[in-house]
Write a protein that holds these residues in place. Sequence first.
Motif, PDB file in Angstrom:
ATOM      1  N   GLU A 118       6.358  -6.355  -8.773  1.00 17.75           N
ATOM      2  CA  GLU A 118       5.986  -7.172  -9.931  1.00 17.75           C
ATOM      3  C   GLU A 118       4.466  -7.200 -10.114  1.00 17.75           C
ATOM      4  O   GLU A 118       3.960  -7.438 -11.193  1.00 17.75           O
ATOM      5  CB  GLU A 118       6.493  -8.612  -9.750  1.00 17.75           C
ATOM      6  CG  GLU A 118       7.997  -8.705  -9.918  1.00 17.75           C
ATOM      7  CD  GLU A 118       8.556 -10.058  -9.490  1.00 17.75           C
ATOM      8  OE1 GLU A 118       7.757 -10.999  -9.293  1.00 17.75           O
ATOM      9  OE2 GLU A 118       9.781 -10.147  -9.337  1.00 17.75           O
ATOM     10  N   ARG A 119       3.754  -6.982  -9.023  1.00 14.14           N
ATOM     11  CA  ARG A 119       2.297  -7.106  -9.083  1.00 14.14           C
ATOM     12  C   ARG A 119       1.568  -5.761  -8.990  1.00 14.14           C
ATOM     13  O   ARG A 119       0.465  -5.613  -9.512  1.00 14.14           O
ATOM     14  CB  ARG A 119       1.881  -8.016  -7.921  1.00 14.14           C
ATOM     15  CG  ARG A 119       0.428  -8.110  -7.759  1.00 14.14           C
ATOM     16  CD  ARG A 119      -0.046  -9.446  -7.331  1.00 14.14           C
ATOM     17  NE  ARG A 119      -1.455  -9.335  -7.032  1.00 14.14           N
ATOM     18  CZ  ARG A 119      -2.090 -10.082  -6.196  1.00 14.14           C
ATOM     19  NH1 ARG A 119      -1.455 -11.040  -5.551  1.00 14.14           N
ATOM     20  NH2 ARG A 119      -3.380  -9.917  -5.990  1.00 14.14           N
ATOM     21  N   PHE A 120       2.185  -4.801  -8.311  1.00 18.06           N
ATOM     22  CA  PHE A 120       1.521  -3.510  -8.089  1.00 18.06           C
ATOM     23  C   PHE A 120       2.377  -2.370  -8.628  1.00 18.06           C
ATOM     24  O   PHE A 120       3.585  -2.506  -8.783  1.00 18.06           O
ATOM     25  CB  PHE A 120       1.313  -3.270  -6.584  1.00 18.06           C
ATOM     26  CG  PHE A 120       0.411  -4.269  -5.915  1.00 18.06           C
ATOM     27  CD1 PHE A 120      -0.979  -4.180  -6.030  1.00 18.06           C
ATOM     28  CD2 PHE A 120       0.945  -5.315  -5.165  1.00 18.06           C
ATOM     29  CE1 PHE A 120      -1.813  -5.101  -5.405  1.00 18.06           C
ATOM     30  CE2 PHE A 120       0.122  -6.243  -4.541  1.00 18.06           C
ATOM     31  CZ  PHE A 120      -1.263  -6.137  -4.666  1.00 18.06           C
ATOM     32  N   THR A 121       1.712  -1.234  -8.849  1.00 20.13           N
ATOM     33  CA  THR A 121       2.445  -0.027  -9.224  1.00 20.13           C
ATOM     34  C   THR A 121       2.789   0.712  -7.937  1.00 20.13           C
ATOM     35  O   THR A 121       1.896   1.184  -7.228  1.00 20.13           O
ATOM     36  CB  THR A 121       1.544   0.874 -10.110  1.00 20.13           C
ATOM     37  OG1 THR A 121       0.882   0.028 -11.058  1.00 20.13           O
ATOM     38  CG2 THR A 121       2.338   1.958 -10.793  1.00 20.13           C
ATOM     39  N   GLN A 148       9.156  -8.025  -4.895  1.00 23.67           N
ATOM     40  CA  GLN A 148       8.045  -8.904  -5.287  1.00 23.67           C
ATOM     41  C   GLN A 148       6.746  -8.109  -5.465  1.00 23.67           C
ATOM     42  O   GLN A 148       5.976  -8.353  -6.391  1.00 23.67           O
ATOM     43  CB  GLN A 148       7.863  -9.994  -4.227  1.00 23.67           C
ATOM     44  CG  GLN A 148       8.988 -11.028  -4.305  1.00 23.67           C
ATOM     45  CD  GLN A 148       9.019 -11.949  -3.098  1.00 23.67           C
ATOM     46  OE1 GLN A 148       8.311 -11.733  -2.119  1.00 23.67           O
ATOM     47  NE2 GLN A 148       9.857 -12.969  -3.157  1.00 23.67           N
ATOM     48  N   LEU A 149       6.510  -7.149  -4.570  1.00 22.87           N
ATOM     49  CA  LEU A 149       5.291  -6.344  -4.689  1.00 22.87           C
ATOM     50  C   LEU A 149       5.298  -5.538  -5.982  1.00 22.87           C
ATOM     51  O   LEU A 149       4.251  -5.354  -6.618  1.00 22.87           O
ATOM     52  CB  LEU A 149       5.149  -5.404  -3.486  1.00 22.87           C
ATOM     53  CG  LEU A 149       4.817  -6.061  -2.148  1.00 22.87           C
ATOM     54  CD1 LEU A 149       4.779  -5.017  -1.031  1.00 22.87           C
ATOM     55  CD2 LEU A 149       3.473  -6.799  -2.211  1.00 22.87           C
ATOM     56  N   GLN A 180      -4.480  -5.544   1.547  1.00 18.50           N
ATOM     57  CA  GLN A 180      -5.884  -5.392   1.124  1.00 18.50           C
ATOM     58  C   GLN A 180      -6.775  -5.068   2.328  1.00 18.50           C
ATOM     59  O   GLN A 180      -7.673  -4.235   2.247  1.00 18.50           O
ATOM     60  CB  GLN A 180      -6.336  -6.668   0.412  1.00 18.50           C
ATOM     61  CG  GLN A 180      -5.725  -6.738  -0.990  1.00 18.50           C
ATOM     62  CD  GLN A 180      -5.837  -8.099  -1.644  1.00 18.50           C
ATOM     63  OE1 GLN A 180      -6.011  -9.112  -0.958  1.00 18.50           O
ATOM     64  NE2 GLN A 180      -5.718  -8.129  -2.959  1.00 18.50           N
ATOM     65  N   ILE A 222       0.181  -9.411   1.117  1.00 17.90           N
ATOM     66  CA  ILE A 222      -0.807  -8.806   0.207  1.00 17.90           C
ATOM     67  C   ILE A 222      -2.195  -8.801   0.868  1.00 17.90           C
ATOM     68  O   ILE A 222      -2.934  -7.815   0.777  1.00 17.90           O
ATOM     69  CB  ILE A 222      -0.801  -9.515  -1.161  1.00 17.90           C
ATOM     70  CG1 ILE A 222       0.544  -9.205  -1.848  1.00 17.90           C
ATOM     71  CG2 ILE A 222      -1.981  -9.075  -2.030  1.00 17.90           C
ATOM     72  CD1 ILE A 222       0.760  -9.896  -3.171  1.00 17.90           C
ATOM     73  N   GLU A 274      -2.987   0.433  -7.191  1.00 14.67           N
ATOM     74  CA  GLU A 274      -4.138  -0.454  -7.378  1.00 14.67           C
ATOM     75  C   GLU A 274      -5.002  -0.533  -6.131  1.00 14.67           C
ATOM     76  O   GLU A 274      -6.198  -0.822  -6.207  1.00 14.67           O
ATOM     77  CB  GLU A 274      -3.677  -1.871  -7.768  1.00 14.67           C
ATOM     78  CG  GLU A 274      -3.072  -1.980  -9.161  1.00 14.67           C
ATOM     79  CD  GLU A 274      -1.617  -1.510  -9.246  1.00 14.67           C
ATOM     80  OE1 GLU A 274      -1.091  -0.989  -8.228  1.00 14.67           O
ATOM     81  OE2 GLU A 274      -1.016  -1.640 -10.322  1.00 14.67           O
ATOM     82  N   HIS A 285       3.809 -14.709   3.161  1.00 19.17           N
ATOM     83  CA  HIS A 285       2.817 -14.952   2.102  1.00 19.17           C
ATOM     84  C   HIS A 285       1.497 -14.211   2.379  1.00 19.17           C
ATOM     85  O   HIS A 285       0.577 -14.278   1.589  1.00 19.17           O
ATOM     86  CB  HIS A 285       2.533 -16.455   2.030  1.00 19.17           C
ATOM     87  CG  HIS A 285       1.961 -16.965   3.311  1.00 19.17           C
ATOM     88  ND1 HIS A 285       2.734 -17.127   4.441  1.00 19.17           N
ATOM     89  CD2 HIS A 285       0.699 -17.266   3.661  1.00 19.17           C
ATOM     90  CE1 HIS A 285       1.960 -17.536   5.429  1.00 19.17           C
ATOM     91  NE2 HIS A 285       0.726 -17.621   4.982  1.00 19.17           N
TER      92      HIS A 285
END
Length: 347
Positions: free
Chosen positions: A232-235, A229-230, A192, A188, A254, A185
Motif C-alpha cells: 500500500e505504501r511502496f512499489t 501492508q507494504l 530504511q 519500515i 522507493e 510496527h
Amino acid sequence: MSASGAASSALLSPARPLVDPFGRAISYLRVSVTDRCDFRCVYCMAEDMTFLPKAEVLSLEEIDQLASAFIRRGTRKLRLTGGEPLVRRGIIDLVNSLGRHLNSGALDELTLTSNGSQMARHAEALFAAGVRRVNISLDTLDAARFARITRWGRLPQVLDGIAAATAAGLKVKLNTVALAHENAHEIIDLMQFAARGGHDLTLIETMPLGDIDQDRLDQYLPLSTVRRQLAERFTLTDLPHRTGGPARYVHVEELGLQLGFITPLTHNFCESCNRVRLTATGQLYMCLGQDDQADLRAVVRGANASEAALDAALDEAIARKPKGHDFIIERRGAQPAVKRHMSLTGG
Ligand code: SAM
Ligand code: SF4
C-alpha cells in the motif's frame, strides 16, 4: 585396472553429484558449528538452555572433513551457522581451512549467519579467508526491545558489528524475524536502515522449532499481511531470482532495497529445495521440518572412516531426503512440529 576397479573408481568420482529421489541436486550445505550462543532470543531458545557436552560436538577437523566430503560431491555453497558461529573457539581457523575450496574453484561461496555480537573483531579475518557475504540478524533498532528479544544481547555491539563487516568489504544481509507484538510496527524503519547502509533485508516468519518459554501463536506474524501492508505504501516488484530455499525477493523501488520474505508456514518451497543441514553433533537433517536424520559423526569417528565410507553414508542419507516439510502453527499451545531448537540445526 580391472573392469570392476574402473567401475568402482567411476562410482567414487568427485564429479558424481548428490541427487535425491525427487531429482533435486544437493548443492547447499548449512553447518551448525556450535549449539552455544551469547544471546537467548525468545523465539529461538529457552532462557535456561542446556548445551551439549563438548565431546558430542564435532571437532573443527571433523567439520572440515564432512564439509569437504559434501564439496567433493557437488556442494557449491557452504554456510556456517549455529548457535552463534563466532563464539566457537578456533572458528577463524576453520574458515581459513575451508577457504581452500574457494581457491580451488570447488566452492562458489563460503558464508555465515551471525548475530553480529562478535563480528567487529572477526570481520577482516573472514574477508581475508574468502568470505564475501554474511547474514546478520537484527530484529529491532530499539535498544530496550533488542535487550528484551535477545535477553542477553546489546544493540550497539551488533550495530558496530554490522559497520565493521561493511568496512571490511563484506556484503551484509540483515535477517529480521517478524514478531507480532515486538517489531511489526518497526519493519519500515528496518527497511530504511538497511537501504541507507546498502544492505539487503530478509523478513522471516517464526518457525515451530523446539520448546521455548512462550506460545508461538502469540509471536506469529504472517508475512502475507506484512507484504500487503507494504504494497500500500511502496512499489514492490517481484524479483525472479531464487536460491532454492524458502525466500522470495522483491525490489522496493522507493528505497532501492532488495527485500526477502521467508515464509515456510504460508508458502510451499520444498519442490526446489537444494539444501541439507549438519548439526554441531554431526547429524545430517535432510529437511528442516522433519525429524529424520543420518549420523555422520558415527562415520567420521568410526573404525573404518574413509572417503569411501563417507561417500556411501551421504548417498544413503540423500536417498532419504523427504519431499517436503510439515510445519503447522494452528492451535494455541500446540507442540512444536519438531522438538529440536533452531540453534541445533542452524537457521
Ligand atoms: N546466531 C546466529 C543468528 O542469530 O543469526 C545464527 C543462528 S540463528 C538460529 C539463524 C537465524 O534463525 C536467525 O536469523 C534467527 O533469527 C532465526 N531463527 C531462530 N529461531 C527461529 C524460529 N523459531 N523461527 C524463525 N527464525 C528463527
Ligand atoms: Fe542465538 Fe541466533 Fe538463536 Fe538468537 S537466533 S539465540 S543469536 S542462535
